[in-house]
Design a protein around this motif. Structure first.
Motif: not given
Length: 113
Positions: A76-83
């Motif tokens: 989830d953290t990585a996905t937020k950073q990617i977004d």
């Protein structure tokens, strides 16, 4: 091939347990909290084995669930950073396009003069 080895190992283990059961049929006293019972030794050993396997399984499942939760949080953290990075990238592309347009319009004004 891998499953065949598993089946073979399971069959060997079942055979060993069967031989073990035949050899250990003597009754032994088992002291429980409030009473004493007389059970065959093989039954006591098998119940202990099953209880140990169950405890091991439950502990490993608890660890596995905790690891999955941690992995999910990291994803989830990585996905937020990617977004966020994609949004930043889009904003930077717009700025580059705006600068290019302004540069082109400045060139045209200079040519007109």
């Amino acid at each position: 091939m891998k499953n065949q080895w598993r089946v073979l190992v399971i069959l060997v283990l079942v055979l060993l347990v069967a031989i073990f059961a035949i050899v250990n049929v003597n009754e032994v006293p088992l002291s429980l909290v409030f009473t004493t019972v007389h059970w065959p030794l093989v039954l006591v050993i098998l119940i202990s084995l099953i209880a140990g396997a169950l405890i091991t399984f439950l502990v490993s499942m608890g660890t596995s669930v905790a690891e999955k939760k941690q992995h999910r949080r990291e994803m989830d953290t990585a996905t937020k950073q990617i977004d966020e990075l994609r949004a930043d990238n889009a904003a930077l592309k717009r700025r580059v396009n705006n600068v290019s347009v302004e540069k082109d319009s400045s060139k045209q004004k200079l040519e007109e003069l």
